[in-house]
Write a protein that holds these residues in place. Structure first.
Motif, short mmCIF file in Angstrom:
data_model
loop_
_atom_site.label_atom_id
_atom_site.label_comp_id
_atom_site.label_asym_id
_atom_site.label_seq_id
_atom_site.Cartn_x
_atom_site.Cartn_y
_atom_site.Cartn_z
N VAL A 103 7.13 -4.27 -6.68
CA VAL A 103 5.77 -4.72 -7.00
C VAL A 103 4.82 -3.62 -6.56
O VAL A 103 4.89 -3.15 -5.42
CB VAL A 103 5.43 -6.04 -6.27
N GLU A 104 3.93 -3.20 -7.46
CA GLU A 104 2.93 -2.20 -7.09
C GLU A 104 1.83 -2.87 -6.28
O GLU A 104 1.38 -3.97 -6.61
CB GLU A 104 2.33 -1.55 -8.33
N VAL A 105 1.40 -2.17 -5.20
CA VAL A 105 0.37 -2.73 -4.33
C VAL A 105 -0.65 -1.64 -4.00
O VAL A 105 -0.38 -0.44 -4.11
CB VAL A 105 0.96 -3.30 -3.02
N GLU A 106 -1.82 -2.08 -3.57
CA GLU A 106 -2.86 -1.17 -3.12
C GLU A 106 -2.93 -1.23 -1.60
O GLU A 106 -3.12 -2.30 -1.02
CB GLU A 106 -4.21 -1.56 -3.72
N LEU A 107 -2.75 -0.06 -0.98
CA LEU A 107 -2.80 0.05 0.48
C LEU A 107 -4.02 0.87 0.88
O LEU A 107 -4.58 1.60 0.06
CB LEU A 107 -1.53 0.71 1.01
N SER A 108 -4.39 0.80 2.14
CA SER A 108 -5.54 1.59 2.61
C SER A 108 -5.28 3.08 2.50
O SER A 108 -6.23 3.87 2.43
CB SER A 108 -5.87 1.22 4.06
N VAL A 109 -3.99 3.48 2.46
CA VAL A 109 -3.65 4.89 2.36
C VAL A 109 -3.37 5.33 0.93
O VAL A 109 -3.06 6.49 0.68
CB VAL A 109 -2.41 5.21 3.24
N GLY A 110 -3.50 4.41 -0.04
CA GLY A 110 -3.28 4.75 -1.43
C GLY A 110 -2.35 3.77 -2.12
O GLY A 110 -2.08 2.67 -1.63
N GLU A 111 -1.85 4.17 -3.28
CA GLU A 111 -0.95 3.32 -4.05
C GLU A 111 0.37 3.17 -3.31
O GLU A 111 0.89 4.13 -2.75
CB GLU A 111 -0.70 3.92 -5.43
N ILE A 146 -2.89 -5.11 -0.22
CA ILE A 146 -2.29 -5.46 1.06
C ILE A 146 -3.12 -4.79 2.15
O ILE A 146 -3.28 -3.56 2.15
CB ILE A 146 -0.84 -5.01 1.15
N THR A 147 -3.64 -5.55 3.07
CA THR A 147 -4.49 -5.00 4.12
C THR A 147 -3.66 -4.41 5.26
O THR A 147 -2.48 -4.72 5.42
CB THR A 147 -5.42 -6.07 4.69
#
Length: 385
Positions: free
Chosen positions: A261-269, A3-4
């Motif tokens: 739902v697990e997501v990837e963010l710019s600040v981490g998991e 997720i951006t």
């Protein structure tokens, strides 16, 4: 899934800044309003609902009583929708109340106090009983009025050192705040202007004749974190724990009961609720007050704050008034002594719209001076202090 930051900012605008027709709709859009500064409650609403007035906000809190002021997450004051109070009370306020009661009892037992308290349990039972009786008789009362009616509220902690800050202080505020966190009292309209911090108190029965409904605390924490993720997700575990003020065990247990739902963010998991929708949104300009719930919604803030923390935050982590364009902070503002909203942009983006919104807020304030409880570097500069 990645997720951006752009997606997060678009969802922030769609969820937090959508035009709302009522005060209650605004509160629902951000779950809870920060209420440490009374003026911030009004300004957080009026930023998002531009057809409403200061009187509309006052009526929601004190005439319709559809909103309630209480101490909850992180031992912070919030304004919550009436129907959400039982959940927030069980999920957050009761834990705060237990800590406050333990601290008060230890302080009184350790002393020195004036007068001397020989039986701490008997003393606290008596001060609570007498306070509730006095408040029911009065209907509403300030802390000063209650302390005049209840001599035990004038029990004082005496200094034990020669430090400047170590002074004689009465138990009044601590007792009333603890009883409110336990759900026995409610803060009502302050004496004076809408910006006043001199709130009065009323019995909880004015809102709930049988008291605040009792909910299971673990279930309430799960329901609260679900509501929070609906408004603030996607987010990190640290964001959830910071906002709620829970320990790691409580936070994990609350999240374990949700469909995530697990997501990837710019600040981490990070994580979000299954079915989370990323709404598209048009451009937006917002002038949010100090301690606004959007600005204080996450622990990790770079995705909307960027490099602008130093001028906008005090040393305790409290944000001052901020200017938002398209879901990110681009400047700050303050209210001059004459009541004019003055601004400073860190980036020259949509300056005409920012100026127009500053003019609108100046008209809304109608000469009222608004000084945050926690002044920040830029706010003090713009205010001329």
């Amino acid at each position: 899934m990645k997720i951006t930051d752009e997606q997060r900012r678009a969802r922030l605008v769609a969820r937090h800044f959508a035009s709302a027709p009522t005060v209650e709709d605004v509160v629902s859009s951000v779950l809870a309003l920060h209420a440490t500064d009374p003026a911030s409650v009004y300004l957080s609403v009026l930023a998002r609902a531009r057809s409403l007035t200061i009187e509309d906000v006052r009526a929601a809190m004190y005439t319709r009583r559809s909103l309630v002021r209480l101490m909850a997450m992180r031992r912070t004051m919030f304004v919550i929708a009436h129907d959400d109070v039982p959940t927030v009370h069980a999920a957050a306020s009761l834990g705060v109340a237990r800590t406050m009661r333990t601290r008060l009892l230890k302080q009184v037992a350790a002393g020195p106090t004036e007068p001397v308290v020989d039986d701490v349990d008997a003393w606290v039972a008596a001060v609570e009983r007498d306070t509730e009786a006095a408040l029911r008789a009065a209907g509403t009362a300030t802390g000063a009025e209650l302390s005049n009616a209840v001599p035990l509220l004038k029990t004082a902690f005496l200094p034990t050192t020669d430090k400047v800050y170590d002074v004689k202080r009465y138990v009044t505020s601590e007792v009333l705040t603890m009883m409110a966190a336990e759900g026995r009292l409610v803060r009502v309209e302050p004496r004076g202007a809408w910006t006043s911090r001199r709130h009065a108190w009323a019995p909880v029965e004015h809102w709930w004749p049988e008291g605040i409904p009792i909910l299971d605390e673990a279930e309430a924490r799960r329901d609260l974190v679900r509501r929070w993720l609906e408004v603030f997700g996607p987010a990190t575990f640290d964001d959830v724990q910071w906002w709620t003020g829970w320990n790691k065990t409580q936070t994990r247990a609350a999240l374990a009961g949700l469909d995530l739902v697990e997501v990837e963010l710019s600040v981490g998991e990070g994580m979000m609720l299954a079915g989370t929708v990323f709404d598209s949104s048009g451009p937006s300009v917002m002038l949010l007050p100090a301690l606004d719930p959007t600005a204080m919604g996450w622990k990790h803030r770079n995705w909307y704050l960027g490099d602008y923390k130093k001028p906008l935050f005090d040393t305790f982590g409290n944000i001052g008034p901020s200017i938002w364009v398209d879901g990110r902070i681009v400047g700050g503002w303050a209210v001059s002594p004459s009541g004019e909203v003055v601004t400073e942009l860190f980036e020259i983006v949509r300056p005409a719209e920012v100026a127009a919104e500053a003019g609108r807020l100046t008209d809304v304030l109608d000469g009222s001076a608004v000084v945050p409880s926690f002044p920040t570097p830029l706010e003090k500069k713009l205010r001329g202090r």
